[in-house]
Design a protein around this motif. Sequence first.
Motif, PDB file in Angstrom:
ATOM      1  N   GLN A  72      28.028 -22.496  15.880  1.00 15.52           N
ATOM      2  CA  GLN A  72      26.601 -23.427  15.661  1.00 15.52           C
ATOM      3  C   GLN A  72      25.576 -21.890  14.928  1.00 15.52           C
ATOM      4  OE1 GLN A  72      24.354 -23.287  19.260  1.00 15.52           O
ATOM      5  NE2 GLN A  72      25.559 -24.722  20.255  1.00 15.52           N
ATOM      6  N   ARG A  73      24.754 -22.662  13.502  1.00  9.84           N
ATOM      7  CA  ARG A  73      24.729 -22.655  12.333  1.00  9.84           C
ATOM      8  C   ARG A  73      22.713 -22.099  12.841  1.00  9.84           C
ATOM      9  NH1 ARG A  73      23.485 -24.902   6.528  1.00  9.84           N
ATOM     10  NH2 ARG A  73      21.531 -23.911   5.692  1.00  9.84           N
ATOM     11  N   GLU A  75      18.956 -20.879  12.586  1.00  9.36           N
ATOM     12  CA  GLU A  75      18.453 -21.097  11.885  1.00  9.36           C
ATOM     13  C   GLU A  75      17.177 -19.683  11.092  1.00  9.36           C
ATOM     14  OE1 GLU A  75      13.506 -23.622  11.755  1.00  9.36           O
ATOM     15  OE2 GLU A  75      15.107 -23.949  13.350  1.00  9.36           O
ATOM     16  N   LYS A  78      11.370 -17.713   7.702  1.00  8.93           N
ATOM     17  CA  LYS A  78      11.470 -17.692   6.315  1.00  8.93           C
ATOM     18  C   LYS A  78      10.883 -16.494   5.638  1.00  8.93           C
ATOM     19  CE  LYS A  78      11.564 -22.705   6.988  1.00  8.93           C
ATOM     20  NZ  LYS A  78      12.246 -23.120   5.734  1.00  8.93           N
ATOM     21  N   ASP A 106      17.569 -22.553   3.051  1.00  9.24           N
ATOM     22  CA  ASP A 106      16.485 -21.613   2.397  1.00  9.24           C
ATOM     23  C   ASP A 106      16.820 -20.443   1.535  1.00  9.24           C
ATOM     24  OD1 ASP A 106      14.966 -23.702   4.397  1.00  9.24           O
ATOM     25  OD2 ASP A 106      15.157 -22.425   5.499  1.00  9.24           O
ATOM     26  N   MET A 110      23.754 -17.497   5.169  1.00  4.00           N
ATOM     27  CA  MET A 110      24.181 -18.410   6.105  1.00  4.00           C
ATOM     28  C   MET A 110      24.658 -17.591   6.532  1.00  4.00           C
ATOM     29  SD  MET A 110      25.683 -21.954   6.321  1.00  4.00           S
ATOM     30  CE  MET A 110      25.345 -22.790   5.277  1.00  4.00           C
TER      31      MET A 110
END
Length: 317
Positions: A72-73, A75, A78, A106, A110
């Motif tokens: 699972q990546r 998130e 920001k 983004d 990662m």
Amino acid sequence: MNWISEWALPKIQTWLGRKEVPDNLWHKCPACEQMIFHRDLERALHVCTHCGHHMRIPAAKRMEYTLDPGFQRIELPKSPADPLRFRDQRKYAERLKEAQAKSGMDDAVMVAHGTIEGRRAVVAAFEFGFMGGSMSPGVGEALVTAAKLAVLQDAPLIVFTASGGARMQEGAVSLMQMPRTVIATQMVKEAGLPVIIVMADPTTGGVTASFAMLGDIHIAEPKALIGFAGARVIEQTVRETLPEGFQRAEYLLEHGILDMVVKRGEMRERLAHLIALLREPVLVLPEAEPRPVLEAPSPVAEAPVVPAPAAAARPEA
């Protein structure tokens, strides 16, 4: 000749059902310049089948080659974009949006969690295609998030580095990510968890000068460029010719800076083995009770002991 190219050739191609050949079927090795079919290159994990050169790969491929299926990546939070409102020939905000659209990320790191041959791990991978994998507040936040997740899941932290150093468009804000990433690795170590750093080509600048050299185990891919300043800058500073292979993985291994150099095809198995050694308890067998030692009778009969004759007394003078 226009009627041939504009009318005759399209008609012939339509009749014969000819299709255009994609441009990305063959890749040229940057080391030996041999052409490699894209399927053969994918099977070889983007390692040249002629000379063994390890090509640069995206962070998503790194996760796919390292973790078991089903990972699972994460998130990531920001970070503020363009804090200095920097501009050279183009606005930094425009360069940032272009890099995000091209990589689908983004920022330049990662983070994912899963298993490596059944053993839990949190993995962070740098994306060199994202502005040279340069460090920014987003990169620092990604590594802090990965460290917190490793502590939460009681899993080792593995970081694949591929970076040119600090991001010049963010100035001192980028340099502040060096102590921040050091704190992140220290957080994992204080929890009693291992930090494994895998250095890919290239790992330079502020990444090398911060967390990349503070792992418990340091691994590199073959012939990866690893260092702080460039070789030309060092030669101009010390005014000496550097030895052959300077700042390459094999040179650093020989001089004790790295623990091992591992090929990409063997990396997954080696990481699983290291996690097992560092995390899985060792089975200690109870000591057996000592057996009594029985003395065997001597086959040769002992000779009788004959007393020595007494010494003769001397006559008195």
